[in-house]
Design an enzyme around this catalytic site. Structure first.
Site, PDB file in Angstrom:
ATOM      1  N   ALA A   1       0.743  -0.977   0.324  1.00  0.00           N
ATOM      2  CA  ALA A   1      -0.236  -0.204   0.298  1.00  0.00           C
ATOM      3  C   ALA A   1       0.944   1.259   0.164  1.00  0.00           C
ATOM      4  O   ALA A   1       2.296   1.283   0.671  1.00  0.00           O
ATOM      5  CB  ALA A   1      -1.265  -0.135   2.063  1.00  0.00           C
ATOM      6  N   ASP A   2       0.030   2.514   0.204  1.00  0.00           N
ATOM      7  CA  ASP A   2       0.997   3.829  -0.210  1.00  0.00           C
ATOM      8  C   ASP A   2      -0.277   4.913   0.494  1.00  0.00           C
ATOM      9  O   ASP A   2      -1.077   4.556   0.085  1.00  0.00           O
ATOM     10  CB  ASP A   2       1.325   4.009  -2.004  1.00  0.00           C
ATOM     11  CG  ASP A   2       3.119   4.932  -0.995  1.00  0.00           C
ATOM     12  OD1 ASP A   2       3.901   4.585  -1.201  1.00  0.00           O
ATOM     13  OD2 ASP A   2       1.946   6.258  -1.932  1.00  0.00           O
ATOM     14  N   THR A   3       0.541   5.701   0.940  1.00  0.00           N
ATOM     15  CA  THR A   3      -0.463   6.559   1.016  1.00  0.00           C
ATOM     16  C   THR A   3       0.165   8.142   0.438  1.00  0.00           C
ATOM     17  O   THR A   3       1.275   8.169   1.091  1.00  0.00           O
ATOM     18  CB  THR A   3      -1.390   6.467   2.554  1.00  0.00           C
ATOM     19  OG1 THR A   3      -1.424   5.473   2.632  1.00  0.00           O
ATOM     20  CG2 THR A   3      -1.353   7.371   3.282  1.00  0.00           C
TER      21      THR A   3
END
EC number: 3.6.1.9
Length: 175
Positions: free
Chosen positions: A47-49
């Site tokens: 994931a990446d934010t």
């Protein structure tokens, strides 16, 4: 049932591309992270934010001064948090992207100073973690709280289900 997990940092270039939209940016990074460790014999979840104020991407702070400027810029206003989750394996990769609007109360300089004196802001996009002390900065959330934390749970469940992986409590309910 899968009961062996590993957590690995994916050392990838996280620089945004020219004119890249926030949704495309986080999806590209999540997919790159998942692809980095993908293999036929295992699934990889990544994931990446990023935090977006107006059109500015606010990644992880470089130092205390940078973190202060980010928090000051978020004070008393709304911003967007974009998170993408990706799963790679079995010769394929799939991803989902989520956008959540977060509103901050007005933050005093002394509150920002106190927060910056903690260990919390340093590895977080936008210099804050909603699940920690900075949760008291948040006056409203419109969208997925878990995506702001960094892993959108509904979309993660959907992706896992598409790879025939069900939570143990769902699998046991069926049989």
């Amino acid at each position: 049932m899968i009961d062996v997990f590993e957590c690995r940092p994916a050392d990838i270039d996280e620089s945004p591309l020219d004119d890249e939209l926030p949704s495309a940016y986080v999806e590209r990074l999540a997919r790159a992270k998942a692809h980095r460790f993908a293999a036929d014999d295992r699934l990889v979840l990544a994931a990446d934010t990023t935090v977006v104020r107006d059109s500015d991407l606010l990644g992880k702070p470089l130092d205390k001064s940078h973190a202060r400027r980010m928090l000051q810029s978020l004070s008393g206003r709304a911003h967007h948090v974009w998170t993408a989750v990706a799963i790679a394996g079995e010769g394929r990769i799939d991803s989902r992207t989520v956008c959540t609007e977060v509103s901050f109360a007005t933050l005093s300089e002394s509150l920002i100073d106190a927060y910056l004196a903690t260990d919390e802001p340093w590895d977080k996009a936008g210099s804050y973690g909603i699940q920690g002390l900075a949760g008291c900065f948040v006056s409203a959330v419109r969208g997925s709280y878990s995506a702001v934390v960094g892993l959108p749970l509904c979309e993660t469940r959907q992706l896992l289900t598409s790879f025939d992986i069900l939570p143990h409590w769902v699998a046991s309910a069926d049989g």
